[in-house]
Write a protein that holds these residues in place. Structure first.
Motif, PDB file in Angstrom:
ATOM      1  N   TRP A  75       4.016   5.940 -17.504  1.00 53.68           N
ATOM      2  CA  TRP A  75       3.178   4.982 -17.025  1.00 53.68           C
ATOM      3  C   TRP A  75       4.007   3.645 -17.572  1.00 53.68           C
ATOM      4  O   TRP A  75       4.102   2.578 -16.835  1.00 53.68           O
ATOM      5  N   LEU A  76       4.232   3.560 -18.917  1.00 52.59           N
ATOM      6  CA  LEU A  76       4.548   2.340 -19.506  1.00 52.59           C
ATOM      7  C   LEU A  76       6.006   2.210 -19.030  1.00 52.59           C
ATOM      8  O   LEU A  76       6.590   0.941 -18.934  1.00 52.59           O
ATOM      9  N   ARG A  77       6.864   3.215 -18.901  1.00 54.37           N
ATOM     10  CA  ARG A  77       8.276   3.069 -18.201  1.00 54.37           C
ATOM     11  C   ARG A  77       8.210   2.205 -16.877  1.00 54.37           C
ATOM     12  O   ARG A  77       8.990   1.523 -16.742  1.00 54.37           O
ATOM     13  N   GLN A  78       7.515   2.772 -16.140  1.00 55.89           N
ATOM     14  CA  GLN A  78       7.258   2.276 -14.703  1.00 55.89           C
ATOM     15  C   GLN A  78       6.561   0.949 -14.665  1.00 55.89           C
ATOM     16  O   GLN A  78       7.061   0.122 -13.921  1.00 55.89           O
ATOM     17  N   ARG A  79       5.780   0.640 -15.686  1.00 54.48           N
ATOM     18  CA  ARG A  79       5.158  -0.829 -15.615  1.00 54.48           C
ATOM     19  C   ARG A  79       6.278  -1.684 -15.967  1.00 54.48           C
ATOM     20  O   ARG A  79       6.357  -3.081 -15.494  1.00 54.48           O
ATOM     21  N   LEU A 102       2.475   1.658  -8.798  1.00 52.20           N
ATOM     22  CA  LEU A 102       3.562   1.610  -9.815  1.00 52.20           C
ATOM     23  C   LEU A 102       3.447   2.741 -10.315  1.00 52.20           C
ATOM     24  O   LEU A 102       4.651   3.383 -10.534  1.00 52.20           O
ATOM     25  N   TYR A 103       2.378   3.550 -10.693  1.00 53.60           N
ATOM     26  CA  TYR A 103       2.231   4.639 -11.122  1.00 53.60           C
ATOM     27  C   TYR A 103       1.020   5.430 -10.874  1.00 53.60           C
ATOM     28  O   TYR A 103      -0.051   4.882 -11.356  1.00 53.60           O
ATOM     29  N   ASP A 104       0.638   6.616 -10.131  1.00 50.12           N
ATOM     30  CA  ASP A 104      -0.625   7.377 -10.104  1.00 50.12           C
ATOM     31  C   ASP A 104      -0.295   8.602  -9.915  1.00 50.12           C
ATOM     32  O   ASP A 104       0.553   9.162  -9.053  1.00 50.12           O
ATOM     33  N   PRO A 105      -0.832   9.461 -10.806  1.00 43.74           N
ATOM     34  CA  PRO A 105      -0.629  10.895 -10.698  1.00 43.74           C
ATOM     35  C   PRO A 105      -1.060  11.578  -9.560  1.00 43.74           C
ATOM     36  O   PRO A 105      -0.240  12.415  -8.915  1.00 43.74           O
ATOM     37  N   PHE A 106      -2.301  11.266  -8.872  1.00 43.27           N
ATOM     38  CA  PHE A 106      -2.698  11.719  -7.777  1.00 43.27           C
ATOM     39  C   PHE A 106      -3.962  11.084  -7.171  1.00 43.27           C
ATOM     40  O   PHE A 106      -5.098  11.672  -7.523  1.00 43.27           O
ATOM     41  N   VAL A 127      -0.958   7.116   5.726  1.00 43.00           N
ATOM     42  CA  VAL A 127      -0.967   6.432   4.529  1.00 43.00           C
ATOM     43  C   VAL A 127       0.363   5.764   4.147  1.00 43.00           C
ATOM     44  O   VAL A 127       1.515   6.460   4.569  1.00 43.00           O
ATOM     45  N   VAL A 128       0.450   4.560   3.432  1.00 39.75           N
ATOM     46  CA  VAL A 128       1.844   4.076   2.887  1.00 39.75           C
ATOM     47  C   VAL A 128       1.584   4.049   1.239  1.00 39.75           C
ATOM     48  O   VAL A 128       0.844   3.468   0.806  1.00 39.75           O
ATOM     49  N   THR A 129       2.510   4.808   0.585  1.00 44.37           N
ATOM     50  CA  THR A 129       2.375   4.811  -0.794  1.00 44.37           C
ATOM     51  C   THR A 129       3.812   4.901  -1.470  1.00 44.37           C
ATOM     52  O   THR A 129       4.764   4.537  -0.738  1.00 44.37           O
ATOM     53  N   SER A 130       3.918   4.983  -2.550  1.00 43.99           N
ATOM     54  CA  SER A 130       5.058   4.958  -3.419  1.00 43.99           C
ATOM     55  C   SER A 130       5.618   6.196  -4.129  1.00 43.99           C
ATOM     56  O   SER A 130       5.010   7.174  -4.080  1.00 43.99           O
ATOM     57  N   MET A 131       6.746   6.355  -4.441  1.00 36.52           N
ATOM     58  CA  MET A 131       7.479   7.456  -4.795  1.00 36.52           C
ATOM     59  C   MET A 131       7.061   7.860  -6.318  1.00 36.52           C
ATOM     60  O   MET A 131       7.120   9.066  -6.544  1.00 36.52           O
ATOM     61  N   LYS A 132       6.359   6.775  -7.000  1.00 30.30           N
ATOM     62  CA  LYS A 132       5.700   7.467  -8.182  1.00 30.30           C
ATOM     63  C   LYS A 132       4.226   7.767  -7.988  1.00 30.30           C
ATOM     64  O   LYS A 132       3.461   7.469  -9.162  1.00 30.30           O
ATOM     65  N   CYS A 133       3.782   8.190  -6.880  1.00 29.26           N
ATOM     66  CA  CYS A 133       2.361   8.618  -6.683  1.00 29.26           C
ATOM     67  C   CYS A 133       2.820   9.912  -6.415  1.00 29.26           C
ATOM     68  O   CYS A 133       3.503  10.328  -5.708  1.00 29.26           O
ATOM     69  N   GLY A 134       1.724  10.747  -7.176  1.00 31.79           N
ATOM     70  CA  GLY A 134       1.960  12.290  -7.146  1.00 31.79           C
ATOM     71  C   GLY A 134       1.545  12.848  -5.678  1.00 31.79           C
ATOM     72  O   GLY A 134       2.187  13.833  -5.213  1.00 31.79           O
ATOM     73  N   ALA A 135       0.890  11.956  -5.050  1.00 26.67           N
ATOM     74  CA  ALA A 135       0.525  12.414  -3.707  1.00 26.67           C
ATOM     75  C   ALA A 135       1.605  12.489  -2.662  1.00 26.67           C
ATOM     76  O   ALA A 135       1.776  12.781  -1.479  1.00 26.67           O
ATOM     77  N   ASP A 150       9.716   2.978  -2.563  1.00 23.13           N
ATOM     78  CA  ASP A 150       9.642   2.263  -3.973  1.00 23.13           C
ATOM     79  C   ASP A 150       8.542   1.239  -3.962  1.00 23.13           C
ATOM     80  O   ASP A 150       8.543   0.540  -2.950  1.00 23.13           O
ATOM     81  N   ALA A 151       7.840   1.190  -5.104  1.00 25.06           N
ATOM     82  CA  ALA A 151       6.615   0.033  -4.999  1.00 25.06           C
ATOM     83  C   ALA A 151       7.301  -1.109  -5.115  1.00 25.06           C
ATOM     84  O   ALA A 151       6.796  -1.895  -4.527  1.00 25.06           O
ATOM     85  N   LEU A 152       8.401  -1.314  -5.764  1.00 24.64           N
ATOM     86  CA  LEU A 152       9.253  -2.606  -5.823  1.00 24.64           C
ATOM     87  C   LEU A 152      10.061  -2.970  -4.488  1.00 24.64           C
ATOM     88  O   LEU A 152      10.757  -4.139  -4.410  1.00 24.64           O
ATOM     89  N   ASP A 153      10.085  -2.079  -3.521  1.00 30.94           N
ATOM     90  CA  ASP A 153      10.883  -2.349  -2.461  1.00 30.94           C
ATOM     91  C   ASP A 153      10.168  -3.052  -1.335  1.00 30.94           C
ATOM     92  O   ASP A 153       9.517  -2.394  -0.390  1.00 30.94           O
ATOM     93  N   ASN A 154      10.367  -4.354  -1.364  1.00 33.41           N
ATOM     94  CA  ASN A 154       9.495  -5.063  -0.473  1.00 33.41           C
ATOM     95  C   ASN A 154       9.712  -5.046   1.092  1.00 33.41           C
ATOM     96  O   ASN A 154       9.043  -4.580   1.981  1.00 33.41           O
ATOM     97  N   ALA A 155      11.068  -4.726   1.265  1.00 33.88           N
ATOM     98  CA  ALA A 155      11.296  -4.519   2.521  1.00 33.88           C
ATOM     99  C   ALA A 155      11.275  -3.113   3.152  1.00 33.88           C
ATOM    100  O   ALA A 155      10.883  -3.145   4.431  1.00 33.88           O
TER     101      ALA A 155
END
Length: 377
Positions: A107-111, A283-287, A301-309, A323-328
């Protein structure tokens, strides 16, 4: 075999917490199977047919709070008449650890990806984060630890990467969802909820559900909303002490008229019924429970690569992952869901994905794990 006696450790329970909700669902499902449950906690809002053991030592600040609770629990546990101890906190005196909060180091790495150098340094030097990292390492290297319940492959792989935990200790058990409660029939709430929050009936409504707006990526949702047409609305459901800052951001982005903040809600179900899609670029979510709840309710649903789901989602078929930081990428996914026919098709596929992932399926897997451990001293 007699019914297992299991002690669950969780520091406190609040109704709007996702981790607490999955624990409450786990306990209820296991009780149906005949398990005898003890909860060791500081504070629990609901008891029912559960034996409560309170560990509430004096503390000041979060570091002292967590340290004192862990110390109290480890002193109490030898006096309990139980077969297994399952902790949802980072303590070294448990048989089973449910890694529902993921890996703090990860989580600290992703944050850190979303922060400047100074903020990264300050977080790395923060005594509380340093305590959690030490507690996490001590937990995963504990000789007492017999099994780790991972709610996603993502979390399993992170634990192996960071701590070298043997593969035979890591068990993937996905969060269960009440597929009868969270169902496409929740659309019956559409008109009432939209009316309450002055959202047009023909608007495309995205819903964001979760506490911890920074981690869950609300900023990225608001920035994406600024690039969508006026027919797109956002309903934010969740409690966060920084909510006023996000209200100001919506105003600065010129989208305040299309964003509603509903605050914490005891029941999220009606909000899924009112919405057309869930967006959670965390940014980070196990599930997160909300992903499965929304999918069970028939929402794309629209979610990120660092979401376990995300490992259950096929892009464009039953949802979208970026990616959470991929605005486009986030804007493109949300824009594609402005098409009602596409939403209908993807939402139906999302429901099919969720249907086998019931609370009963989760409790069966848990009971199998408990019986294996009890039979193998």
């Amino acid at each position: 075999m007699k019914a297992p006696r299991i002690a669950f450790v969780r520091q406190r329970y609040v109704y709007h917490g996702g981790a607490e909700q999955i624990l409450a669902r786990t306990i209820a499902a296991l009780q149906k199977e005949g398990a005898r449950i003890t909860v060791v906690t500081r504070h629990w809002q609901e008891t029912g047919d559960i034996q409560m053991r309170i560990c509430d030592p004096f503390h000041v600040g979060s570091l002292w709070r967590d340290w004192a609770f862990a110390r109290c629990v480890c002193r109490l546990l030898p006096r309990l008449d139980v077969d297994l101890v399952q902790s949802h906190e980072r303590i070294p005196c448990c048989d089973i650890y449910r890694a529902g909060d993921g890996v703090h180091r990860e989580w600290l790495r992703q944050r850190g990806r979303a922060l400047g150098d100074l903020r990264r340094f300050l977080i790395a030097a923060n005594p509380y984060h340093r305590y959690l990292l030490r507690a996490e390492k001590k937990l995963f290297h504990s000789p007492r630890l017999r099994a780790v319940i991972c709610n996603s492959r993502m979390v399993r792989d992170e634990i192996r990467e960071h701590f070298g935990t043997p593969a035979d200790k890591l068990r993937i058990i996905y969060n269960g969802v009440d597929t009868a409660k969270f169902h496409p029939e929740l659309r019956r709430h559409r008109r009432a909820v939209r009316g309450q929050y002055a959202i047009p009936e023909d608007a495309t409504l995205f819903v964001f559900v979760g506490a911890g707006f920074v981690r869950k990526g609300l900023r990225y949702v608001l920035e994406a909303m600024a690039q969508l047409p006026d027919s797109a609305f956002l309903l934010v459901v969740g409690k966060d002490k920084r909510a006023p800052a996000f209200v100001r951001l919506a105003r600065q982005l010129g989208i305040a008229a299309r964003v509603r903040f509903a605050g914490a809600q005891q029941e999220a179900a009606p909000f899924y019924g009112a919405a057309d899609a869930l967006v959670l670029p965390t940014l980070y979510d196990p599930f997160p429970n909300v992903i499965m709840e929304a999918m069970a309710a028939g929402l794309p649903v629209v979610t990120s690569m660092k979401c376990g789901a995300a490992e259950l989602i096929e892009n464009g078929k039953n949802g979208f992952v970026c990616d959470a930081l991929d605005n486009a990428g986030l804007v493109a996914a949300m824009r594609s869901l402005l098409d009602p026919e596409r939403r209908k098709r993807i939402g139906a596929a999302a429901r099919q994905t969720a249907e086998p992932m019931t609370l009963e399926a989760m409790s069966n897997e848990l009971m199998q794990l408990y019986r294996e451990l009890i039979a193998r001293p």
